[in-house]
Design an enzyme around this catalytic site. Sequence first.
Site, PDB file in Angstrom:
ATOM      1  N   SER A   8       0.850  -1.196   0.000  1.00 13.86           N
ATOM      2  CA  SER A   8       0.000   0.000   0.000  1.00 13.86           C
ATOM      3  C   SER A   8       0.887   1.247   0.000  1.00 13.86           C
ATOM      4  O   SER A   8       1.904   1.310   0.686  1.00 13.86           O
ATOM      5  CB  SER A   8      -0.927  -0.006   1.208  1.00 13.86           C
ATOM      6  OG  SER A   8      -0.223  -0.372   2.356  1.00 13.86           O
ATOM      7  N   HIS A  39     -12.231  -5.053  -2.506  1.00 13.07           N
ATOM      8  CA  HIS A  39     -12.141  -3.590  -2.535  1.00 13.07           C
ATOM      9  C   HIS A  39     -10.726  -3.100  -2.307  1.00 13.07           C
ATOM     10  O   HIS A  39     -10.478  -1.907  -2.286  1.00 13.07           O
ATOM     11  CB  HIS A  39     -13.070  -2.993  -1.474  1.00 13.07           C
ATOM     12  CG  HIS A  39     -14.477  -3.479  -1.602  1.00 13.07           C
ATOM     13  ND1 HIS A  39     -15.282  -3.097  -2.659  1.00 13.07           N
ATOM     14  CD2 HIS A  39     -15.197  -4.338  -0.865  1.00 13.07           C
ATOM     15  CE1 HIS A  39     -16.451  -3.708  -2.537  1.00 13.07           C
ATOM     16  NE2 HIS A  39     -16.421  -4.464  -1.466  1.00 13.07           N
ATOM     17  N   HIS A  61      -3.898  -8.448   4.139  1.00 16.73           N
ATOM     18  CA  HIS A  61      -3.029  -8.780   5.274  1.00 16.73           C
ATOM     19  C   HIS A  61      -3.783  -9.652   6.263  1.00 16.73           C
ATOM     20  O   HIS A  61      -5.005  -9.563   6.372  1.00 16.73           O
ATOM     21  CB  HIS A  61      -2.590  -7.506   6.006  1.00 16.73           C
ATOM     22  CG  HIS A  61      -1.878  -6.513   5.148  1.00 16.73           C
ATOM     23  ND1 HIS A  61      -2.559  -5.582   4.385  1.00 16.73           N
ATOM     24  CD2 HIS A  61      -0.557  -6.297   4.928  1.00 16.73           C
ATOM     25  CE1 HIS A  61      -1.665  -4.845   3.722  1.00 16.73           C
ATOM     26  NE2 HIS A  61      -0.456  -5.258   4.034  1.00 16.73           N
ATOM     27  N   TYR A  63      -3.850  -9.221   9.396  1.00 18.28           N
ATOM     28  CA  TYR A  63      -4.462  -8.389  10.450  1.00 18.28           C
ATOM     29  C   TYR A  63      -5.832  -7.852  10.049  1.00 18.28           C
ATOM     30  O   TYR A  63      -6.591  -7.375  10.885  1.00 18.28           O
ATOM     31  CB  TYR A  63      -3.524  -7.247  10.894  1.00 18.28           C
ATOM     32  CG  TYR A  63      -3.165  -6.237   9.830  1.00 18.28           C
ATOM     33  CD1 TYR A  63      -4.074  -5.295   9.384  1.00 18.28           C
ATOM     34  CD2 TYR A  63      -1.885  -6.206   9.278  1.00 18.28           C
ATOM     35  CE1 TYR A  63      -3.745  -4.360   8.409  1.00 18.28           C
ATOM     36  CE2 TYR A  63      -1.537  -5.283   8.321  1.00 18.28           C
ATOM     37  CZ  TYR A  63      -2.477  -4.351   7.889  1.00 18.28           C
ATOM     38  OH  TYR A  63      -2.136  -3.448   6.918  1.00 18.28           O
ATOM     39  N   GLU A  64      -6.161  -7.920   8.766  1.00 19.14           N
ATOM     40  CA  GLU A  64      -7.498  -7.497   8.337  1.00 19.14           C
ATOM     41  C   GLU A  64      -8.529  -8.586   8.608  1.00 19.14           C
ATOM     42  O   GLU A  64      -9.727  -8.372   8.404  1.00 19.14           O
ATOM     43  CB  GLU A  64      -7.472  -7.153   6.848  1.00 19.14           C
ATOM     44  CG  GLU A  64      -6.616  -5.936   6.542  1.00 19.14           C
ATOM     45  CD  GLU A  64      -6.397  -5.720   5.052  1.00 19.14           C
ATOM     46  OE1 GLU A  64      -7.268  -5.104   4.419  1.00 19.14           O
ATOM     47  OE2 GLU A  64      -5.374  -6.188   4.531  1.00 19.14           O
ATOM     48  N   ALA A  91       6.408  -2.215   2.925  1.00 18.54           N
ATOM     49  CA  ALA A  91       6.953  -1.227   3.859  1.00 18.54           C
ATOM     50  C   ALA A  91       7.396  -2.002   5.086  1.00 18.54           C
ATOM     51  O   ALA A  91       6.725  -2.954   5.496  1.00 18.54           O
ATOM     52  CB  ALA A  91       5.878  -0.219   4.229  1.00 18.54           C
ATOM     53  N   MET A 189       4.468  -6.774   8.260  1.00 20.59           N
ATOM     54  CA  MET A 189       3.247  -7.545   8.498  1.00 20.59           C
ATOM     55  C   MET A 189       2.726  -8.219   7.225  1.00 20.59           C
ATOM     56  O   MET A 189       1.538  -8.552   7.140  1.00 20.59           O
ATOM     57  CB  MET A 189       2.162  -6.629   9.072  1.00 20.59           C
ATOM     58  CG  MET A 189       2.567  -5.901  10.350  1.00 20.59           C
ATOM     59  SD  MET A 189       1.324  -4.694  10.834  1.00 20.59           S
ATOM     60  CE  MET A 189       2.198  -3.777  12.119  1.00 20.59           C
ATOM     61  N   SER A 190       3.597  -8.430   6.242  1.00 20.44           N
ATOM     62  CA  SER A 190       3.115  -9.012   4.976  1.00 20.44           C
ATOM     63  C   SER A 190       4.176  -9.924   4.375  1.00 20.44           C
ATOM     64  O   SER A 190       5.055 -10.423   5.076  1.00 20.44           O
ATOM     65  CB  SER A 190       2.776  -7.882   3.996  1.00 20.44           C
ATOM     66  OG  SER A 190       3.946  -7.213   3.587  1.00 20.44           O
ATOM     67  N   ASN A 213      10.512   3.374   8.718  1.00 22.01           N
ATOM     68  CA  ASN A 213      10.703   3.870  10.091  1.00 22.01           C
ATOM     69  C   ASN A 213      11.713   2.989  10.801  1.00 22.01           C
ATOM     70  O   ASN A 213      11.918   1.835  10.426  1.00 22.01           O
ATOM     71  CB  ASN A 213       9.362   3.836  10.853  1.00 22.01           C
ATOM     72  CG  ASN A 213       8.768   2.430  10.889  1.00 22.01           C
ATOM     73  OD1 ASN A 213       8.257   1.937   9.886  1.00 22.01           O
ATOM     74  ND2 ASN A 213       8.876   1.768  12.023  1.00 22.01           N
ATOM     75  N   HIS A 225       1.681   5.696  12.261  1.00 20.48           N
ATOM     76  CA  HIS A 225       1.384   5.178  10.926  1.00 20.48           C
ATOM     77  C   HIS A 225       1.542   6.259   9.850  1.00 20.48           C
ATOM     78  O   HIS A 225       1.908   5.964   8.710  1.00 20.48           O
ATOM     79  CB  HIS A 225      -0.033   4.599  10.889  1.00 20.48           C
ATOM     80  CG  HIS A 225      -0.383   3.977   9.573  1.00 20.48           C
ATOM     81  ND1 HIS A 225       0.357   2.939   9.006  1.00 20.48           N
ATOM     82  CD2 HIS A 225      -1.361   4.239   8.680  1.00 20.48           C
ATOM     83  CE1 HIS A 225      -0.168   2.616   7.840  1.00 20.48           C
ATOM     84  NE2 HIS A 225      -1.204   3.392   7.616  1.00 20.48           N
TER      85      HIS A 225
HETATM   86  N1  HPA Z   1       6.587  -2.856  12.233  1.00 20.99           N
HETATM   87  C1  HPA Z   1       5.791  -3.678  11.528  1.00 20.99           C
HETATM   88  N2  HPA Z   1       5.379  -3.412  10.296  1.00 20.99           N
HETATM   89  C2  HPA Z   1       5.795  -2.266   9.727  1.00 20.99           C
HETATM   90  C3  HPA Z   1       6.618  -1.353  10.407  1.00 20.99           C
HETATM   91  C4  HPA Z   1       7.034  -1.675  11.731  1.00 20.99           C
HETATM   92  O1  HPA Z   1       7.766  -0.931  12.398  1.00 20.99           O
HETATM   93  N3  HPA Z   1       6.829  -0.312   9.565  1.00 20.99           N
HETATM   94  C5  HPA Z   1       6.174  -0.589   8.413  1.00 20.99           C
HETATM   95  N4  HPA Z   1       5.535  -1.768   8.505  1.00 20.99           N
END
Ligand code: HPA
Length: 253
Positions: A8, A39, A61, A63-64, A91, A189-190, A213, A225
């Site tokens: 994303s 969607h 994901h 988590y969804e 990411a 997370m993916s 980050n 986020h």
């Molecule tokens: N942790 C988990 N998933 C992420 C992070 C993170 O710090 N940054 C971007 N996706």
Amino acid sequence: MIGVVLGSGLGAFADALEDRAETPYAQIPGWPASTAIGHAGKLVTGRIEGTPVVVLAGRAHLYEGYTAGQVVFGIRELARRGVRSVILTNAAGAVNLSYRPGDLVLISDHINLLGANPLCGPNDDSLGPRFPDMSEAYAADLRALAKAAAREQGIELKEGVYAAMPGPSYETPAEIRFLRIIGADLVGMSTVPETIAANHLGMKVLAISCVTNMAAGILPRKLDHREVLETGERIRDTLALLLKSIVPRFGRL
Ligand code: HPA
């Protein structure tokens, strides 16, 4: 045929394809339509310097609330469309203290801490073996080509191990220290379910993390986020440039 999965906020690459055609996921037969996956994004076909690509812009994901099997529906759709090599992007947070937000990192290997695997359940022998090998889950030859492409473009590309956590809460500082001790450089997370499903299908995988980050507890402030999204926006054009340079090389394999 080359497949590309864009995380994303990393969609810039799909906009630049030649002979571009878009299909919303909801219009793809068999796509898990009873869920909101329909969607979440679109499939985009096109070419880069003549090399045909199929792009999944947006992913599901765990988590969804999706199962690992649902999350990899798109990878199996790519296989049905003739994809033999797939480039996964995401990411990620930096666990490795030498990384910086904005870095692009080639994933050399992963650690699955999701507590889920898309291959659990009856095995479809027509897709792949019951117990697929994962000793070179991220193909060494594709990584070498990606590094050559990055060098040619003057883009710095680091390399590291990705740990997958289920989310959606970010990790605690203690979890990040744990991840560092067990050998992770990145956390996200993916990607891991897709890598497992692709290896099961006999596809070659390349994966690139955009460091958005520093992971939890490294800097004396909270994770946000918005920061993740903003850094993603800042890197996505460089990522698109790198992908544009990688795809024709894979096409020549
Ligand atoms: N942790 C988990 N998933 C992420 C992070 C993170 O710090 N940054 C971007 N996706």
